[in-house]
Design an enzyme around this catalytic site. Structure first.
Site, PDB file in Angstrom:
ATOM      1  N   PRO A   1      33.836  45.753  50.015  1.00 55.57           N
ATOM      2  CG  PRO A   1      32.748  44.588  48.316  1.00 55.57           C
ATOM      3  CD  PRO A   1      33.083  45.958  48.787  1.00 55.57           C
ATOM      4  CD  GLU A   2      39.370  44.755  53.170  1.00 59.93           C
ATOM      5  OE1 GLU A   2      40.259  43.896  53.264  1.00 59.93           O
ATOM      6  OE2 GLU A   2      39.492  45.914  53.581  1.00 59.93           O
TER       7      GLU A   2
END
Ligand code: ZN
Length: 271
Positions: free
Chosen positions: A2-3
């Site tokens: 996840p960014e």
């Protein structure tokens, strides 16, 4: 992994619904990256006043202190009135009078940490070294240029380090450098003001676009299982080694930089 856009969309997916809720119980499963830093009983009865984001951390403001959540390499959060029985990879259930916030994290690099305040450890240690928010007002080209001039490391690694600007992870760093026409190996200190300006614009554009795509696929992202994948963004170079560059047709190359894969077009991106 996840960014920033995924973390922000995750925040938007439950912030409104959980704000004002009272914590009934915190159930932790297998150990995560760091210990909670308090007895779980301390949280019982506390109200959640807001859900904020700083970098890739989500911060739940409580009556007493703040609860920091991090998705690590493989984590996802799902908030629902009722959750099915916890599976082998579900390592946190934050039960409230409005529903249960569940952390699903197969690789367990995620974190659930309580801190008495943002300004004291452990929050200070976790958040203190973070650079400015890339979509915030404090991120502006002139300061960005001044900071990059102090760095002799390759620009891609400076972006990933997160202490100049936070939350530009591997995918978005590769993409932003492509759109700015900058080779990932270029020393940060060598970038001219116009090139830094282009990079600044590109960082915001790739993150905003991902947020928009994430917003439109929000329902998929927070599907009932809470296990759906991360955004499937259409990339220019990331993950496209050996495929033709969408601009010039030359084959996209990949290399390993600081133990991370980097993708670039040698024609479109100048050293
Ligand atoms: Zn190209």
């Amino acid at each position: 992994m996840p960014e920033l856009p995924e973390v922000e969309v995750t925040r938007l997916s439950f912030a409104d619904r959980i704000t004002g809720a009272r914590i009934a119980h915190l159930h932790l499963g297998k150990p995560l990256r760091w210990p909670l830093g308090a007895e779980t009983g301390l949280l019982v009865g506390q109200r959640i006043h807001a859900v904020r984001r700083r970098g890739k951390y989500l911060l739940l403001d409580l009556d007493q202190g703040v609860l920091l959540l991090h998705l690590g390499m493989s984590g996802s959060l799902n908030f629902a009135p009722v959750q099915p029985q916890a599976g082998v990879h579900d390592h946190m259930d934050l039960e409230t009078d409005r529903g249960v916030l569940r952390l699903h994290d197969p690789r367990r690099f995620g974190a659930v940490v309580w801190s008495a305040a943002e300004t004291v450890d452990p929050a200070r240690k976790l958040l203190g070294g973070l650079g400015v928010e890339p979509l915030g007002e404090d991120f502006e080209p002139r300061t960005f240029h001044a900071q990059l001039r102090q760095r002799r490391a390759p620009i891609k690694q400076v972006l990933l380090a997160g202490d100049v600007v936070v939350g530009v992870g591997n995918i978005y760093a590769s993409e932003a450098l492509f759109h700015a026409g900058i080779r990932p190996t270029t020393r940060a200190s060598r970038l001219s003001a116009p090139r830094v300006q282009r990079l600044h614009t590109a960082i915001r554009q790739v993150l905003r676009r991902a947020l928009q795509q994430g917003g439109s696929s929000l329902r998929d992202f927070v599907s009932a299982s809470g296990q759906s994948g991360y955004f499937q963004v259409e990339t220019a170079v990331y993950g496209r080694a050996g495929l033709p560059c969408r601009v010039c047709g030359q084959l996209v190359r990949s290399m390993v930089q600081g133990q991370r894969s980097t993708f670039y077009c040698a024609t479109c991106q100048k050293p």
